[in-house]
Design a protein around this motif. Structure first.
Motif, mmCIF file in Angstrom:
data_model
loop_
_atom_site.group_PDB
_atom_site.id
_atom_site.type_symbol
_atom_site.label_atom_id
_atom_site.label_comp_id
_atom_site.label_asym_id
_atom_site.label_seq_id
_atom_site.Cartn_x
_atom_site.Cartn_y
_atom_site.Cartn_z
ATOM 1 N N ALA A 83 75.096 35.814 32.658
ATOM 2 C CA ALA A 83 76.506 35.743 33.016
ATOM 3 C C ALA A 83 76.940 34.283 33.153
ATOM 4 C CB ALA A 83 76.744 36.475 34.331
ATOM 5 N N THR A 84 78.119 33.992 32.677
ATOM 6 C CA THR A 84 78.689 32.656 32.789
ATOM 7 C C THR A 84 79.208 32.448 34.201
ATOM 8 O OG1 THR A 84 79.363 32.757 30.476
ATOM 9 C CG2 THR A 84 80.426 31.104 31.833
ATOM 10 N N THR A 85 79.007 31.259 34.739
ATOM 11 C CA THR A 85 79.528 30.956 36.064
ATOM 12 C C THR A 85 80.664 29.942 35.960
ATOM 13 O OG1 THR A 85 78.040 29.098 36.467
ATOM 14 C CG2 THR A 85 77.234 31.295 37.084
ATOM 15 N N GLU A 86 81.487 29.895 36.989
ATOM 16 C CA GLU A 86 82.573 28.923 37.039
ATOM 17 C C GLU A 86 82.003 27.502 36.955
ATOM 18 O OE1 GLU A 86 85.072 29.049 40.578
ATOM 19 O OE2 GLU A 86 86.752 29.248 39.207
ATOM 20 N N GLU A 108 79.390 26.546 35.280
ATOM 21 C CA GLU A 108 79.039 26.244 33.891
ATOM 22 C C GLU A 108 80.260 25.790 33.093
ATOM 23 O OE1 GLU A 108 75.310 28.970 32.605
ATOM 24 O OE2 GLU A 108 77.135 30.063 33.163
ATOM 25 N N VAL A 109 81.407 26.396 33.360
ATOM 26 C CA VAL A 109 82.638 25.979 32.684
ATOM 27 C C VAL A 109 82.983 24.552 33.098
ATOM 28 C CG1 VAL A 109 85.092 26.448 32.326
ATOM 29 C CG2 VAL A 109 83.477 28.353 32.520
ATOM 30 N N CYS A 110 82.851 24.256 34.380
ATOM 31 C CA CYS A 110 83.116 22.900 34.876
ATOM 32 C C CYS A 110 82.171 21.888 34.234
ATOM 33 C CB CYS A 110 83.009 22.845 36.391
ATOM 34 S SG CYS A 110 84.358 23.687 37.231
ATOM 35 N N LEU A 111 80.899 22.237 34.102
ATOM 36 C CA LEU A 111 79.925 21.337 33.474
ATOM 37 C C LEU A 111 80.245 21.113 31.996
ATOM 38 C CD1 LEU A 111 76.579 22.529 35.104
ATOM 39 C CD2 LEU A 111 77.774 20.369 35.489
ATOM 40 N N LEU A 112 80.732 22.157 31.318
ATOM 41 C CA LEU A 112 81.107 22.039 29.913
ATOM 42 C C LEU A 112 82.223 21.019 29.725
ATOM 43 C CD1 LEU A 112 80.768 23.301 27.010
ATOM 44 C CD2 LEU A 112 82.692 24.762 27.635
ATOM 45 N N LEU A 113 83.158 20.980 30.676
ATOM 46 C CA LEU A 113 84.295 20.071 30.592
ATOM 47 C C LEU A 113 84.056 18.726 31.272
ATOM 48 C CD1 LEU A 113 87.173 22.588 31.335
ATOM 49 C CD2 LEU A 113 86.438 21.726 29.105
ATOM 50 N N ALA A 114 82.938 18.545 31.940
ATOM 51 C CA ALA A 114 82.689 17.362 32.769
ATOM 52 C C ALA A 114 82.841 16.047 32.013
ATOM 53 C CB ALA A 114 81.305 17.437 33.405
ATOM 54 N N ARG A 115 82.451 16.001 30.757
ATOM 55 C CA ARG A 115 82.535 14.738 30.008
ATOM 56 C C ARG A 115 83.975 14.274 29.791
ATOM 57 N NH1 ARG A 115 81.100 16.287 23.769
ATOM 58 N NH2 ARG A 115 81.816 18.428 23.902
#
Length: 102
Positions: free
Chosen positions: A1-4, A6-13
C-alpha cells in the motif's frame, strides 16, 4: 500500500512546502489524488515537467498545474503557509494516480 509519506518523498526533490491528500469524509480513505504547494512557481513547473516520468508502487503519477483563481486549501495549523493560486504564477499542483489505499 502507498503511504502519504511515500508521495511526499517522491516530490521531495522539488521541495514542496505542503501536501494535501484528498480523503473520503465518511471513511477517511484516499480518493486517489491530492495537491502540493511550493515556495516558487519554478519549483511547481519543475515538478510538472517530470509528469509521466514518476512512478509510485507500479502506478504512473500524474502532475498538473492547478488552474483557477481560488486559493489552495487551507493548511492545518502548524503545517506551513497558505499559498494562493495565481493563473500566471501558480505554485500549486494537482497530483493524480495515487493508489486509493493510501
Amino acid at each position: 500500500a502507498t503511504t502519504e509519506q511515500e508521495v511526499c518523498l517522491l516530490l521531495a526533490r522539488f521541495e514542496p512546502v505542503q501536501f494535501i491528500l484528498v480523503r473520503n469524509r465518511q471513511q477517511g480513505r484516499s480518493r486517489g489524488f491530492g495537491f502540493a504547494t511550493f515556495s516558487t512557481a519554478e519549483q511547481a513547473r519543475a515538478a510538472v515537467a517530470c509528469s509521466g516520468q514518476l512512478e509510485l508502487n507500479g502506478r504512473d503519477v500524474h502532475l498538473a498545474l492547478q488552474q483557477g483563481s481560488r486559493p489552495a486549501p487551507e493548511p492545518q495549523r502548524g503545517h506551513g503557509p497558505r499559498v494562493g493560486v495565481n493563473r500566471g504564477n501558480t505554485r500549486a499542483i494537482f497530483i493524480g494516480g495515487v493508489r486509493k489505499d493510501v
